[in-house]
Design a protein around this motif. Structure first.
Motif, PDB file in Angstrom:
ATOM      1  N   THR A  73     -43.301  19.649  18.953  1.00 14.85           N
ATOM      2  CA  THR A  73     -44.150  20.839  19.028  1.00 14.85           C
ATOM      3  C   THR A  73     -44.625  21.030  20.463  1.00 14.85           C
ATOM      4  OG1 THR A  73     -46.285  19.758  18.668  1.00 14.85           O
ATOM      5  CG2 THR A  73     -45.035  20.354  16.683  1.00 14.85           C
ATOM      6  N   SER A  74     -45.235  22.140  20.697  1.00 12.15           N
ATOM      7  CA  SER A  74     -45.832  22.384  22.018  1.00 12.15           C
ATOM      8  C   SER A  74     -47.352  22.310  21.925  1.00 12.15           C
ATOM      9  CB  SER A  74     -45.381  23.743  22.560  1.00 12.15           C
ATOM     10  OG  SER A  74     -45.755  24.764  21.659  1.00 12.15           O
ATOM     11  N   ASP A  75     -47.845  21.526  20.971  1.00 13.23           N
ATOM     12  CA  ASP A  75     -49.289  21.372  20.784  1.00 13.23           C
ATOM     13  C   ASP A  75     -49.954  20.887  22.064  1.00 13.23           C
ATOM     14  OD1 ASP A  75     -48.825  22.071  18.182  1.00 13.23           O
ATOM     15  OD2 ASP A  75     -49.535  20.205  17.307  1.00 13.23           O
ATOM     16  N   ARG A  76     -51.170  21.346  22.276  1.00 12.12           N
ATOM     17  CA  ARG A  76     -51.954  20.952  23.443  1.00 12.12           C
ATOM     18  C   ARG A  76     -53.242  20.293  22.951  1.00 12.12           C
ATOM     19  NH1 ARG A  76     -49.854  23.178  27.956  1.00 12.12           N
ATOM     20  NH2 ARG A  76     -51.741  23.258  29.192  1.00 12.12           N
ATOM     21  N   VAL A  77     -53.724  19.342  23.730  1.00 11.27           N
ATOM     22  CA  VAL A  77     -54.949  18.631  23.395  1.00 11.27           C
ATOM     23  C   VAL A  77     -55.875  18.625  24.603  1.00 11.27           C
ATOM     24  CG1 VAL A  77     -53.881  17.132  21.657  1.00 11.27           C
ATOM     25  CG2 VAL A  77     -53.946  16.396  24.029  1.00 11.27           C
ATOM     26  N   PRO A  78     -57.198  18.577  24.374  1.00 11.80           N
ATOM     27  CA  PRO A  78     -58.116  18.518  25.507  1.00 11.80           C
ATOM     28  C   PRO A  78     -57.982  17.178  26.234  1.00 11.80           C
ATOM     29  CG  PRO A  78     -59.321  18.479  23.424  1.00 11.80           C
ATOM     30  CD  PRO A  78     -57.874  18.628  23.101  1.00 11.80           C
ATOM     31  N   CYS A  79     -57.914  17.238  27.551  1.00 16.61           N
ATOM     32  CA  CYS A  79     -57.791  16.027  28.361  1.00 16.61           C
ATOM     33  C   CYS A  79     -59.069  15.849  29.166  1.00 16.61           C
ATOM     34  CB  CYS A  79     -56.594  16.138  29.303  1.00 16.61           C
ATOM     35  SG  CYS A  79     -56.461  14.736  30.429  1.00 16.61           S
ATOM     36  N   PRO A  80     -59.813  14.774  28.907  1.00 21.18           N
ATOM     37  CA  PRO A  80     -61.047  14.565  29.662  1.00 21.18           C
ATOM     38  C   PRO A  80     -60.788  14.301  31.148  1.00 21.18           C
ATOM     39  CG  PRO A  80     -60.624  12.708  28.190  1.00 21.18           C
ATOM     40  CD  PRO A  80     -59.583  13.747  27.906  1.00 21.18           C
ATOM     41  N   PHE A  81     -59.649  13.724  31.482  1.00 21.40           N
ATOM     42  CA  PHE A  81     -59.335  13.439  32.877  1.00 21.40           C
ATOM     43  C   PHE A  81     -59.089  14.727  33.665  1.00 21.40           C
ATOM     44  CE2 PHE A  81     -56.343  12.521  36.309  1.00 21.40           C
ATOM     45  CZ  PHE A  81     -57.060  11.573  37.010  1.00 21.40           C
ATOM     46  N   TRP A  82     -58.257  15.615  33.129  1.00 21.31           N
ATOM     47  CA  TRP A  82     -57.924  16.861  33.819  1.00 21.31           C
ATOM     48  C   TRP A  82     -58.937  17.957  33.554  1.00 21.31           C
ATOM     49  CZ3 TRP A  82     -54.724  16.408  37.621  1.00 21.31           C
ATOM     50  CH2 TRP A  82     -53.725  15.447  37.582  1.00 21.31           C
TER      51      TRP A  82
END
Length: 86
Positions: free
Chosen positions: A59-68
């Motif tokens: 999939t092309s799912d996206r997740v929140p990244c605390p680093f970026w």
């Protein structure tokens, strides 16, 4: 799976239909039998690992990244976590 098949199982089944179950299993780094049992809902153990593999690779799912500080592709997040674990 009953009336409501989880989205990730639908994605997995569609990927198998589009190519082959063996190709999808090879791409995910798991056995053909594992894929078969999950799709047919006869795998009796926890499916969290394969769920993450499917979502990260199919999939092309996206997740929140605390680093970026923004959303990134789940596949990138999984790769970054693997590198940190080594």
């Amino acid at each position: 799976w009953g009336r409501t098949v989880p989205r990730w199982v639908q994605v997995l089944a569609a990927a198998c239909d589009a190519s082959s179950q063996k190709r999808v299993a090879d791409m995910l780094g798991i056995s053909n039998a594992y894929v078969s049992r999950v799709v047919s809902n006869t795998y009796g153990a926890d499916t969290a690992k394969i769920e993450q593999l499917v979502l990260a690779n199919l999939t092309s799912d996206r997740v929140p990244c605390p680093f970026w500080g923004s959303a990134i592709p789940l596949s990138s997040c999984v790769r970054a976590r693997r590198r940190q674990a080594v």
